[in-house]
Design a protein around this motif. Structure first.
Motif, PDB file in Angstrom:
ATOM      1  N   GLY A 167     -17.079  22.518  35.564  1.00  5.30           N
ATOM      2  CA  GLY A 167     -16.514  23.216  36.714  1.00  5.30           C
ATOM      3  C   GLY A 167     -16.613  22.381  37.976  1.00  5.30           C
ATOM      4  N   GLN A 168     -16.211  22.977  39.075  1.00  4.42           N
ATOM      5  CA  GLN A 168     -16.311  22.349  40.391  1.00  4.42           C
ATOM      6  C   GLN A 168     -17.352  23.124  41.185  1.00  4.42           C
ATOM      7  OE1 GLN A 168     -12.263  22.368  41.860  1.00  4.42           O
ATOM      8  NE2 GLN A 168     -11.811  20.404  40.872  1.00  4.42           N
ATOM      9  N   GLU A 194     -19.269  22.759  43.982  1.00  9.22           N
ATOM     10  CA  GLU A 194     -19.249  23.028  45.422  1.00  9.22           C
ATOM     11  C   GLU A 194     -18.187  24.050  45.781  1.00  9.22           C
ATOM     12  OE1 GLU A 194     -18.997  19.492  47.713  1.00  9.22           O
ATOM     13  OE2 GLU A 194     -20.872  18.647  46.946  1.00  9.22           O
ATOM     14  N   SER A 195     -16.993  23.914  45.204  1.00 11.77           N
ATOM     15  CA  SER A 195     -15.918  24.844  45.540  1.00 11.77           C
ATOM     16  C   SER A 195     -16.205  26.238  44.987  1.00 11.77           C
ATOM     17  CB  SER A 195     -14.574  24.321  45.022  1.00 11.77           C
ATOM     18  OG  SER A 195     -14.592  24.200  43.608  1.00 11.77           O
ATOM     19  N   THR A 205     -21.040  21.691  37.590  1.00 12.88           N
ATOM     20  CA  THR A 205     -20.266  20.466  37.383  1.00 12.88           C
ATOM     21  C   THR A 205     -20.507  19.904  35.990  1.00 12.88           C
ATOM     22  OG1 THR A 205     -20.355  19.972  39.748  1.00 12.88           O
ATOM     23  CG2 THR A 205     -19.815  18.151  38.262  1.00 12.88           C
ATOM     24  N   SER A 220     -25.011  23.843  41.738  1.00 15.41           N
ATOM     25  CA  SER A 220     -23.732  23.133  41.771  1.00 15.41           C
ATOM     26  C   SER A 220     -23.677  22.057  40.688  1.00 15.41           C
ATOM     27  CB  SER A 220     -23.506  22.506  43.147  1.00 15.41           C
ATOM     28  OG  SER A 220     -22.307  21.777  43.181  1.00 15.41           O
TER      29      SER A 220
END
Length: 362
Positions: free
Chosen positions: A41-42, A44-45, A37, A33
């Motif tokens: 990007g994101q 966790e999602s 990030t 994750s």
């Protein structure tokens, strides 16, 4: 990107069910994750879209997922976020103790060869699909051996292979105490990222499109001692692994006792620290101990009692200093504990010695 009940993204239905039956520990995705990030990007999602909760994976040693889904996640992340050397980055940031009790057994092996053999025997702790073995040198150099990493399912993803052989390299480096004379690395796929990234990570020449993922190492590496190893801790960790794979009750309490005996002072009673050493969540450790009918505080008390007996009867240390060494805050606490354990004051215990304790402390 919602997932279906098998853990696949809704748009991805092309993985056969037989491939979904091979599990792998979700903890191997720890740190992914953050890499997502960091690439904009994101994290966790993105992982949640595959049905993966990285927080749970990081704290639960019992969480599994499909190997094929894990491989697909790595390939998707590498492609979508422009991280062609993702597998190597995952290996570089991964804590060795993601291997759990296998890491403890390897770190306490007598030689590097023993540690590698241990990994070969128990890599199934992470997934039955992972294979690791020492083989003759692929280029037939009599002074070299190969350490091969592979997936038993065939057609493993390139990023997963980079991650796996990268972890093998890290483990061998750690148990060897530093650079170990790696001659070259063979990769079973085309170069995924800059050649410089591979050379920097491994510190050796890289050959691509080879039959297997192999580290070519000096034959004498197998005899190199592992520094700082503890025979008792190694044996207990091996008992843990053998019991687990034999489907018998795992003597977690024995492993905890070995860890406690290596701690000193107030740190000994820190459940969080012991759980971290064993790569378990605190609640998981407590549950495992409960199944064996013992509480963590009782194990602390047992180790404290045995060490107090030895310090009082075999040394002339002041009682106040003994209290600190065994993790008690003050001498009065030591006095109460000694009376509870042995039915007498510390001064009387020192006078009679350990032979005079008899059954008083049982």
């Amino acid at each position: 990107m919602p997932g279906d009940a098998r853990g696949l993204p809704s748009h991805d239905k092309d993985l056969p069910l037989r491939d979904m039956d091979v599990p792998v520990r979700a903890s191997l995705l720890r740190g992914l994750s953050a890499l997502i990030t960091g690439a904009g990007g994101q994290g966790e999602s993105f992982l949640a879209g595959y049905g993966v909760d990285e927080g749970e994976a990081a704290t639960s040693g019992e969480a599994f997922m499909s190997l094929r889904v894990g491989e697909r996640i790595l390939e998707d992340v590498a492609r979508r976020f422009g991280i062609p050397d993702l597998g190597l980055r995952m290996a570089a940031q991964q804590d060795l103790h993601v291997l759990g009790p296998l890491a403890i057994a390897m770190e306490n092996s007598r030689t590097v060869g023993d540690a590698i053999e241990c990994a070969s025997r128990f890599l199934g702790l992470l997934s039955p699909a992972l294979s690791h073995a020492v083989i003759p040198d692929p280029l037939e150099n009599p002074g070299l051996l190969g350490i091969r990493y592979a997936s038993t399912t065939g057609n493993a993803s390139p990023q997963a292979l980079d991650y796996g052989i990268g972890m093998v390299h890290r483990v061998v480096t750690l148990v060897s105490g530093g650079p170990y004379g790696l001659r070259s690395v063979q990769m079973p796929h085309p170069r995924l990222g800059p050649d410089a990234a591979y050379r920097e990570y491994f510190g050796a020449e890289i050959a691509y499109d080879c039959p297997h993922a192999v580290l070519r190492v000096p034959r004498q590496l197998m005899e190199v001692p592992v520094s700082g190893g503890n025979d008792l801790l190694r044996d207990i960790a091996l008992d843990f692994l053998q019991s687990r794979f034999g489907h018998r009750d795992v003597p977690v309490s024995h492993l905890v006792l070995a860890v406690l005996q290596g701690q000193h002072g107030a740190d000994r009673s820190d459940l969080a620290k012991v759980a971290r050493i064993l790569n378990l969540h605190q609640r998981s450790l407590q549950r495992l101990l409960a199944r064996e009918g013992v509480a963590f505080k009782d194990l602390v008390d047992r180790v404290r009692r045995d060490q107090t007996l030895g310090l009082i009867t075999n040394t002339d240390l002041p009682f106040s200093q003994i209290a600190v060494q065994v993790g008690l805050r003050e001498q009065s606490s030591l006095t109460r504990a000694v009376r509870r354990w042995f039915g007498m004051a510390p001064s009387a215990l020192r006078s009679v010695g350990s032979d005079g304790v008899g059954d008083a402390g049982e």
